[in-house]
Design a protein around this motif. Structure first.
Motif, short mmCIF file in Angstrom:
data_model
loop_
_atom_site.label_atom_id
_atom_site.label_comp_id
_atom_site.label_asym_id
_atom_site.label_seq_id
_atom_site.Cartn_x
_atom_site.Cartn_y
_atom_site.Cartn_z
N VAL A 135 33.17 26.75 62.19
CA VAL A 135 32.09 25.95 61.63
C VAL A 135 30.79 26.74 61.81
O VAL A 135 30.53 27.24 62.90
CB VAL A 135 31.98 24.57 62.34
CG1 VAL A 135 30.78 23.80 61.83
CG2 VAL A 135 33.25 23.76 62.13
N PRO A 136 29.97 26.89 60.75
CA PRO A 136 28.72 27.66 60.90
C PRO A 136 27.79 27.01 61.92
O PRO A 136 27.66 25.78 61.98
CB PRO A 136 28.12 27.62 59.49
CG PRO A 136 29.23 27.26 58.58
CD PRO A 136 30.17 26.41 59.37
N TYR A 137 27.14 27.85 62.72
CA TYR A 137 26.22 27.37 63.74
C TYR A 137 24.88 28.08 63.57
O TYR A 137 24.82 29.31 63.58
CB TYR A 137 26.77 27.62 65.14
CG TYR A 137 25.80 27.30 66.25
CD1 TYR A 137 25.46 25.98 66.55
CD2 TYR A 137 25.19 28.31 67.00
CE1 TYR A 137 24.56 25.68 67.55
CE2 TYR A 137 24.29 28.02 68.02
CZ TYR A 137 23.98 26.71 68.28
OH TYR A 137 23.08 26.41 69.28
N ILE A 138 23.81 27.30 63.38
CA ILE A 138 22.47 27.87 63.22
C ILE A 138 21.92 28.14 64.62
O ILE A 138 21.51 27.23 65.33
CB ILE A 138 21.54 26.92 62.44
CG1 ILE A 138 22.13 26.62 61.05
CG2 ILE A 138 20.15 27.54 62.30
CD1 ILE A 138 21.32 25.60 60.26
N ALA A 139 21.91 29.41 65.00
CA ALA A 139 21.43 29.79 66.33
C ALA A 139 19.92 29.95 66.36
O ALA A 139 19.30 29.81 67.42
CB ALA A 139 22.09 31.09 66.78
N LEU A 140 19.30 30.23 65.21
CA LEU A 140 17.84 30.43 65.14
C LEU A 140 17.40 30.14 63.72
O LEU A 140 18.04 30.57 62.76
CB LEU A 140 17.46 31.86 65.53
CG LEU A 140 15.98 32.23 65.44
CD1 LEU A 140 15.17 31.43 66.47
CD2 LEU A 140 15.77 33.72 65.65
N GLU A 141 16.31 29.40 63.58
CA GLU A 141 15.78 29.09 62.26
C GLU A 141 14.32 29.54 62.17
O GLU A 141 13.45 29.02 62.86
CB GLU A 141 15.89 27.61 61.95
CG GLU A 141 15.45 27.25 60.53
CD GLU A 141 15.81 25.82 60.13
OE1 GLU A 141 15.41 25.39 59.04
OE2 GLU A 141 16.49 25.15 60.93
N LYS A 142 14.09 30.55 61.32
CA LYS A 142 12.76 31.09 61.04
C LYS A 142 12.00 31.43 62.31
O LYS A 142 10.88 30.98 62.56
CB LYS A 142 11.96 30.12 60.17
CG LYS A 142 12.57 29.92 58.79
CD LYS A 142 11.73 29.05 57.88
CE LYS A 142 12.36 28.94 56.49
NZ LYS A 142 11.58 28.08 55.59
N GLY A 143 12.66 32.23 63.14
CA GLY A 143 12.04 32.69 64.38
C GLY A 143 11.59 34.12 64.26
O GLY A 143 11.65 34.75 63.20
N SER A 144 11.16 34.67 65.36
CA SER A 144 10.67 36.05 65.39
C SER A 144 11.83 37.02 65.56
O SER A 144 12.95 36.63 65.90
CB SER A 144 9.67 36.23 66.52
OG SER A 144 10.31 36.08 67.78
N GLN A 145 11.53 38.29 65.34
CA GLN A 145 12.55 39.31 65.52
C GLN A 145 13.00 39.37 66.98
O GLN A 145 14.18 39.58 67.27
CB GLN A 145 12.00 40.67 65.07
CG GLN A 145 11.65 40.73 63.60
CD GLN A 145 11.15 42.09 63.17
OE1 GLN A 145 11.24 43.05 63.92
NE2 GLN A 145 10.61 42.18 61.96
#
Length: 592
Positions: A135-145
């Motif tokens: 199942v896809p897991y969003i680990a970071l959304e629109k964060g920094s490098q």
């Protein structure tokens, strides 16, 4: 080119008018008493130089203040400039495959370790990170490098399947339109929607998609199939390589080896291994040399089993050497008693089976006794035999779930209901079967090409009756491991014994479980395993060419654009520096 977001800011320059007027107004002369000797002590040349220097210093202060006012007035106009940028790299979504195949060792590093290194070169100004497992897991959304790099340093590959398609569709929800999606994977798609379909959806939203394949040639020998039985289980082991592989197999329980053997698997072939299902928890392990196996996660399966209870079965037959008797005798869960008509023992068994019985040897009262026992909870199985229609008309019509009408030839066995005794069973075609119709309240589990019931059952009082319409002598089903497993599972179903398959699950069945082993599920501890042939197919093969074709289709180039860069902040910083310089200058002049 510089433009202005607030044209009304031009009015701020009106502040220069009173500033200039103040500097142009000459101050009134003042009378002062000066000693006459000072004119004798200073030379006229020095006086002229001093006067010129004072006027110059006054002009510097004027210029400093003028620059400060010009900077403040310009800042009010909100100046900006358009900077050329790569629009796709601004919002970037990186999808990293964390499935089991990413654990493949290639050289000194794994595929996953190379994927993490590759991800560093694809970070955008705003980076989102999606981990593509079952199942896809969003680990970071629109964060920094930096945030993305820190998260990737803590991530480990899982034992689950790969769902890249759903991960790509999830990235569309994050980006909306535009942006760029980078998929870093070995592209062994084992779960979810097709990657190409997901790519079409993204490119229709003007989103650039890049596939980065980090896989290289690899070898593997692994367990690709597992059919648990209450007392006997079957594992399928495949050699994916082009050379034979020496294989060691061990059945382990609580650290102790209960069974072991050595064998050789031919190139690109499958070995079927049947073994005893031990009570409680155990593991089946295979060992292969390192040069033949780059993936270890599929080298072991966990096996769970409930506490075993022997089921009493009465087999009524006039053929002491039948296939069915051999299958029942091989089961350790079944306590088998055989009766040869006309002599029938006292019936107090859990299950009664009638197979290859001579009509003339059967006493009519036997069926009345069987019917009475079934009414009280015993189960009765009627098995196909040549003279079964005679029995049905005379004695078993009320017990049988099917009404027979004739004989038909070749047919496939079509499973209509997958349950405890039909799931994972490889039924083979039969050369003969009875044309029949299901009676009222009967449930057809498997049927022939002409819809005649081949396996059906119905409730009969507190018990159940089953019709089994496959002729053993006319089917290859009796020669494969599924045959004894089927009968064991069917009898367990009739006696309502716990299903061993409830203790053995696939890891994709529970999205919260990402590691193989024993886990709590539905109130009981069950074994969760990978056993997926596609996930174990780590060889590069023809996948590379197909990936290139899919990548070229529906491609969207990374788009160039402009970004508005505000300049008012820089102007205010410059004004602050100018004011600081004015303070320093006034201090040096001695006015502070």
């Amino acid at each position: 080119m510089v433009d202005f977001a607030n044209p009304l800011g031009w009015y701020a320059f009106l502040a220069l008018i009173p500033f200039l007027i103040i500097y142009l107004i000459r101050p009134r002369p003042q009378d002062k008493t000066i000693p006459s000797l000072m004119f004798l002590m200073k030379s006229p040349g020095m006086k002229r130089r001093s006067s010129f220097f004072r006027n110059f210093l006054k002009n510097i202060l004027f210029l400093i203040q003028l620059l400060a006012l010009l900077g403040l007035a310009s800042a009010v106009m909100a100046p900006y400039t358009e900077m050329p940028i790569n629009v796709s790299s601004e919002d970037s979504v990186i999808i990293v495959d964390v499935s089991a195949s990413m654990q493949t060792e290639e050289g000194r590093s794994s595929r996953f370790e190379r994927a993490v290194e590759e991800a560093d070169s694809h970070f955008g100004s705003r980076t989102s990170l999606i981990l593509a497992g079952n199942v896809p897991y969003i680990a970071l959304e629109k964060g920094s490098q930096g945030d993305a790099a820190d998260i990737l340093d803590t991530v480990e590959p899982t034992d689950s399947l790969s769902n890249i398609g759903d991960a790509m569709l999830t990235s569309k929800e994050i980006l909306g339109r535009g942006g760029k999606v980078t998929v870093i994977s070995d592209f062994i798609q084992t779960h979810g929607p097709d990657m190409l379909v997901a790519k079409r959806s993204l490119t229709s939203s003007e989103t650039a998609v890049e596939f980065v394949d980090i896989s290289e040639e690899a070898k593997n020998v692994g367990i690709i199939g597992f059919v648990p039985g209450r007392y006997r289980s079957v594992a399928r082991i495949k050699n994916f390589n082009k050379e034979p592989a020496e294989l060691g197999i061990r059945l382990v329980q609580w650290g102790s080896t209960k069974y072991s053997e050595e064998t050789t698997i031919e190139p690109e072939s499958v070995e079927v291994f049947e073994f005893e299902t031990l009570p409680g928890r155990s593991q089946l392990e295979i060992s292969v040399s390192d040069e033949d196996d780059d993936l270890e996660v599929d080298n072991m399966i966990y096996i769970g089993s409930p506490n075993k209870k022997r089921m009493s079965v009465l087999l009524i037959t006039n053929n002491p050497q039948s296939y069915l008797k051999t299958a029942l005798e091989s089961s350790k869960v079944i306590q088998l008693e055989t009766a040869e008509p006309p002599i029938i023992p006292r019936i107090d068994h859990d299950v009664i089976i009638m197979d290859q019985v001579l009509r003339d040897e059967m006493i009519t009262g036997t069926f009345r006794e069987i019917a009475a026992r079934v009414q009280n909870g015993t189960s009765f199985i009627i098995k196909a035999q040549d003279n079964l229609m005679d029995f049905t008309r005379l004695d078993t019509n009320s017990l049988s779930p099917a009404s027979l009408s004739g004989i038909a030839n070749d047919t496939e066995v079509h499973v209509r209901i997958y349950n405890q005794f039909t799931k994972d069973i490889d039924f083979r075609p039969t050369r003969r079967h009875f044309t029949a119709a299901a009676l009222n309240q009967s449930i057809v589990v498997a049927a022939a090409d002409d819809d005649s019931p081949l396996i059906a059952f119905k409730e009969f009082g507190a018990g159940k009756t089953v019709y089994y319409g496959i002729f053993d002598e006319d089917s290859e089903f009796v020669n494969i491991p599924s045959y004894p497993i089927f009968w064991e599972n069917l009898i367990s179903f009739l006696t309502e014994t716990e299903d061993v398959r409830d203790y053995n699950r696939l890891i994709e069945e529970n999205p919260l479980i990402v590691e193989t082993g024993f886990h709590d599920a539905d109130g009981k501890v069950a074994a969760f395993n990978l056993v997926n042939e596609k996930e174990s197919s780590v060889n590069k093969g023809r996948k590379e060419q197909k990936l290139k074709e899919d990548t070229a289709e529906f491609a969207v180039e990374e788009s160039a654009g402009t970004k508005r860069l505000p300049l008012d902040t820089y102007l205010l910083i410059a004004v602050c520096i100018i004011l600081l310089a004015e303070i320093v200058y006034v201090k040096m002049r001695g006015d502070l």
